[in-house]
Design a protein around this motif. Structure first.
Motif, mmCIF file in Angstrom:
data_model
loop_
_atom_site.group_PDB
_atom_site.id
_atom_site.type_symbol
_atom_site.label_atom_id
_atom_site.label_comp_id
_atom_site.label_asym_id
_atom_site.label_seq_id
_atom_site.Cartn_x
_atom_site.Cartn_y
_atom_site.Cartn_z
ATOM 1 N N ALA A 54 -38.407 63.374 -30.013
ATOM 2 C CA ALA A 54 -37.199 63.623 -30.786
ATOM 3 C C ALA A 54 -36.266 64.603 -30.082
ATOM 4 N N PRO A 55 -35.609 64.155 -29.055
ATOM 5 C CA PRO A 55 -34.708 65.043 -28.313
ATOM 6 C C PRO A 55 -33.364 65.173 -29.010
ATOM 7 N N SER A 56 -32.674 66.244 -28.677
ATOM 8 C CA SER A 56 -31.311 66.357 -29.162
ATOM 9 C C SER A 56 -30.376 66.264 -27.960
ATOM 10 N N PRO A 57 -29.316 65.488 -28.113
ATOM 11 C CA PRO A 57 -28.426 65.223 -26.978
ATOM 12 C C PRO A 57 -27.455 66.360 -26.733
ATOM 13 N N THR A 58 -27.979 67.528 -26.457
ATOM 14 C CA THR A 58 -27.106 68.683 -26.298
ATOM 15 C C THR A 58 -27.144 69.241 -24.880
ATOM 16 N N GLY A 59 -27.773 68.527 -23.963
ATOM 17 C CA GLY A 59 -27.831 69.026 -22.603
ATOM 18 C C GLY A 59 -28.502 68.020 -21.702
ATOM 19 N N PHE A 60 -28.629 68.389 -20.438
ATOM 20 C CA PHE A 60 -29.274 67.491 -19.497
ATOM 21 C C PHE A 60 -30.731 67.292 -19.847
ATOM 22 N N PHE A 61 -31.253 66.160 -19.458
ATOM 23 C CA PHE A 61 -32.646 65.840 -19.732
ATOM 24 C C PHE A 61 -33.503 66.597 -18.728
ATOM 25 N N HIS A 62 -34.306 67.497 -19.193
ATOM 26 C CA HIS A 62 -35.060 68.279 -18.220
ATOM 27 C C HIS A 62 -36.548 68.014 -18.270
ATOM 28 N N ILE A 63 -37.213 68.651 -17.346
ATOM 29 C CA ILE A 63 -38.592 68.314 -17.069
ATOM 30 C C ILE A 63 -39.520 68.581 -18.257
ATOM 31 N N GLY A 71 -36.921 84.270 -12.046
ATOM 32 C CA GLY A 71 -36.867 85.110 -13.228
ATOM 33 C C GLY A 71 -38.088 84.920 -14.108
ATOM 34 N N LYS A 72 -37.967 85.362 -15.349
ATOM 35 C CA LYS A 72 -39.109 85.282 -16.263
ATOM 36 C C LYS A 72 -38.852 84.218 -17.325
ATOM 37 N N GLY A 73 -39.929 83.836 -17.955
ATOM 38 C CA GLY A 73 -39.798 82.980 -19.126
ATOM 39 C C GLY A 73 -39.934 81.495 -18.864
ATOM 40 N N LYS A 74 -39.659 80.727 -19.902
ATOM 41 C CA LYS A 74 -39.832 79.294 -19.784
ATOM 42 C C LYS A 74 -38.733 78.682 -18.937
ATOM 43 N N MET A 75 -39.080 77.567 -18.323
ATOM 44 C CA MET A 75 -38.132 76.900 -17.459
ATOM 45 C C MET A 75 -36.957 76.403 -18.301
ATOM 46 N N SER A 76 -35.772 76.604 -17.806
ATOM 47 C CA SER A 76 -34.613 76.140 -18.548
ATOM 48 C C SER A 76 -33.858 75.099 -17.736
ATOM 49 N N LYS A 77 -32.908 74.493 -18.409
ATOM 50 C CA LYS A 77 -32.163 73.414 -17.769
ATOM 51 C C LYS A 77 -31.425 73.894 -16.529
ATOM 52 N N ARG A 78 -31.225 75.162 -16.462
ATOM 53 C CA ARG A 78 -30.459 75.697 -15.341
ATOM 54 C C ARG A 78 -31.321 75.951 -14.109
ATOM 55 N N ASP A 79 -32.639 75.922 -14.298
ATOM 56 C CA ASP A 79 -33.506 76.238 -13.163
ATOM 57 C C ASP A 79 -33.585 75.107 -12.155
ATOM 58 N N GLY A 99 -34.860 72.352 -9.890
ATOM 59 C CA GLY A 99 -35.935 71.386 -10.070
ATOM 60 C C GLY A 99 -36.145 70.979 -11.514
ATOM 61 N N ALA A 100 -35.305 71.471 -12.400
ATOM 62 C CA ALA A 100 -35.552 71.250 -13.820
ATOM 63 C C ALA A 100 -35.039 69.907 -14.338
ATOM 64 N N LEU A 101 -34.066 69.356 -13.648
ATOM 65 C CA LEU A 101 -33.414 68.163 -14.178
ATOM 66 C C LEU A 101 -33.989 66.853 -13.632
ATOM 67 N N ILE A 102 -34.326 65.970 -14.516
ATOM 68 C CA ILE A 102 -34.843 64.675 -14.127
ATOM 69 C C ILE A 102 -33.822 63.925 -13.279
ATOM 70 N N GLU A 103 -32.564 64.111 -13.653
ATOM 71 C CA GLU A 103 -31.481 63.448 -12.941
ATOM 72 C C GLU A 103 -31.509 63.772 -11.444
#
Length: 553
Positions: free
Chosen positions: A104-113, A319-327, A329-333
């Motif tokens: 159940a994704p929400s279409p609010t950003g790039f599709f990430h890993i 940095g610290k924390g969970k991987m985000s769309k900005r990291d 290697g994070a984007l499937i695209e």
RNA sequence: GUCCCGUUCGUCUAGCCCGGCCUAGGACACUGGGUUUUCAUCCCAGCGACAGGGGUUCGAAUCCCCUACGGGACGCCA
């Protein structure tokens, strides 16, 4: 009805042959997903069907696979294995599984890993059990939704070969599958909670009322005086983590002042009305789960089973924390654009937190489905490792039959302008069979193989300088060129003999001419195995280029 | 701050549930050798971990407790 894309069109399909080796078919584990499909290996990949797995971008991937080289060929390549496998499975009684899971994704950003992995684990669980995989779009945030992102979700899932049984395009009788179209359903359930006395209005919003003793307290985090409730702790029997107890302490919003229902509410109503049996999601939802269970109960329903996946953490350097769309290697695209094999990306993502427990790392999708168990998922978070991703990709690439390899490589080569559209398939495969063992990613193929297809290729100046500095290059070439000119036939073994003869005649080492010759015909210092490379290049090309090279000295 | 989750090589992990076979296995990375030569492969070798402290036990990576550290959640985001 089948989903828009069949996983079966993945170029890694030939791996399935491995899955049907004697060792494997002995396995006691039954993959019920196979049961339903093994009987029609060909129809899973219709002739001329689009193979998004190939890695071409967006709509440009509509070129049907050339006759005999596309998915059809691949399918037949693995057909013997398939049939053997189907036979094994035919002895097993067919039974539809009640398992229903959703992504159940929400279409609010790039599709990430992270999303991809959540989707994959749901999909794997469904396929392993022969259950239903549902795609539901959580587009309740009108501010941030975008059609582009929505499209990217579809594209990415298709590219990774995850087909959905119910959802947009696929249909299903528990729809609609876009939350923005489900308002009446939410309304009805809101009424139910209202009449049960579990809601109240405040500041224009509708709140869910917890049961328990009430008190007010100054909350340091919220920096405000808030009303809290001593509610009975909720027991979450998590498939991955075991029992987790957590008590909610504040009422929460069901419907915003603007009339839009909130995530917690729609999520629960949808899971309930869609008959979801297992909620598999990221650990960041673990502390939401007590809210959700409260809601299920207030609606008079039994909550589904929950399985909370460990998070993917970002590279410590980032940095610290969970991987985000900005990291990085994070984007499937990104993997798609860089021509990674979807089968490899899928394989790698599956290994982030899950393991087949047998030291095997390169797995085809059939093996992953067969071995996948929620219980085997790691509790601790994983960290994304680019190098390992590249390695897995290389392994998948190497394992492809040359026909499949060529089929994946051709668009990469033509898009980069290295290969003419009309290039001959046989010749292409000849070249590629030299590259396949050496090139770890399709994106590197054009630069690696350019000189095979054209006389116009760049020269590496540093290699040139190094080679010309030592020895007597002119002398060496003057010895070599005549010897090659008269060589017949032009084959690797004959070339081998020719070099040996030349060595005997001139009292040099057999390899004396190699680096120079390689550079002379390719402009680089490395590349495929030397002799086969010369053979494939052909005598006229080799001799002409060597002469041309000689003249520049 | 409160609540929840977690902690095996640099990284992904096997082993842990059902203590002894663990002088902790594999893979990636790294380092050093070898190779149809020095940079895209391949082969071999090396490096390298049970967070710390207490228990329980004949025996603990495996069971229990504490501490430390890491992560997540605490929104009228999802």
């Amino acid at each position: 009805m089948k989903s828009p894309t069949s996983w079966a069109s993945s170029p890694a399909r030939p791996f399935l042959c491995a899955a049907t080796s004697p060792a494997r078919s002995r396995s006691s584990s039954i993959c019920s997903w196979m049961r339903g499909r093994a009987s029609c290996p060909v129809s899973c990949a219709p002739a001329g069907s689009e193979c998004v797995s190939r890695g071409a971008r967006g709509a440009s991937s509509t070129t049907p696979a050339p006759e005999g080289t596309g998915p059809v060929r691949l399918t037949f390549g693995g057909l013997c294995g398939w049939l053997a496998f189907a036979r094994t499975l035919a002895t097993v009684e067919r039974m539809d599984s009640p398992v229903r899971v959703r992504f159940a994704p929400s279409p609010t950003g790039f599709f990430h890993i992270g999303s991809a992995r959540t989707a994959l684990f749901n999909w794997l669980f469904a396929r392993h059990h022969g259950g239903t995989f549902i795609l539901r779009i959580e587009d309740t945030d009108k501010e941030r939704n975008s059609p582009e992102f929505l499209n990217l979700i579809y594209e990415s899932l298709r590219w990774l070969g995850m087909d959905w049984d119910e959802g947009p395009f696929a249909g299903g009788d528990r729809g609609p599958y876009l939350q923005s179209e489900r308002s009446p359903i939410y309304q009805a359930h809101l009424e139910q909670l209202k009449s049960a006395g579990r809601t109240y209005e405040k500041d224009g919003a509708t709140f869910f009322r917890l049961e328990g003793e009430r008190y007010t307290e100054f909350d340091t985090y919220l920096n405000a005086e808030v009303e809290k409730v001593r509610a009975a702790p909720v027991l979450i029997d998590d498939v991955i983590r075991g029992p987790v107890e957590r008590a909610e302490e504040r009422d929460f919003v069901l419907v915003r002042a603007n009339g839009e229902p909130t995530f917690h509410f729609v999520n629960v109503v949808d899971d309930l009305t869609m008959g979801i049996t297992h909620v598999i999601r990221g650990e960041d939802h673990l502390s939401n789960t007590s809210k959700h269970i409260e809601l299920f109960r207030a609606l008079g329903a039994t909550p589904p089973r929950f399985a909370h996946l460990p998070l993917i953490l970002k590279d410590p350097a980032a940095g610290k924390g969970k991987m985000s769309k900005r990291d990085k290697g994070a984007l499937i695209e990104e993997y798609r654009q860089r021509h990674f094999l979807p089968a490899a990306v899928r394989n790698f993502i599956a290994l982030l937190g899950w393991s087949p427990k047998n030291d095997q790392e390169v797995l085809d999708i059939g093996e992953i489905i067969e071995r996948f168990r929620l219980e085997d998922i790691q509790k601790s978070p994983a960290r994304f490792d680019e190098k390992k991703m590249a390695h897995i990709n290389f392994e998948h690439l190497k394992a492809l039959p040359i026909e499949s390899y060529a089929w994946c490589a051709r668009p990469v080569l033509t898009e980069s302008g290295v290969l003419p559209e009309s290039a001959d398939e046989t010749q292409l495969q000849q070249v590629l069979s030299l590259c396949q063992p050496k090139v770890d990613n399709l994106e590197n193929l054009p630069s690696f193989s350019r000189y095979f297809f054209s006389d116009d290729y760049p020269e590496d100046p540093s290699v040139r300088e190094r080679l010309l500095k030592k020895g007597e290059p002119k002398q060496l070439l003057d010895e070599l060129i005549p010897a090659l000119e008269e060589l017949e036939p032009w084959t690797a073994p004959a070339l081998d003999d020719a070099f040996a003869a030349l060595a005997g005649k001139t009292n040099r080492k057999v390899h004396a001419w190699w680096p120079l010759c390689r550079f002379g015909v390719s402009g680089v210092g490395g590349g495929p195995d030397f002799l086969p490379m010369l053979e494939v290049l052909g005598k006229p090309t080799v001799v002409t280029r060597l002469r041309r090279f000689r003249d520049t000295l």
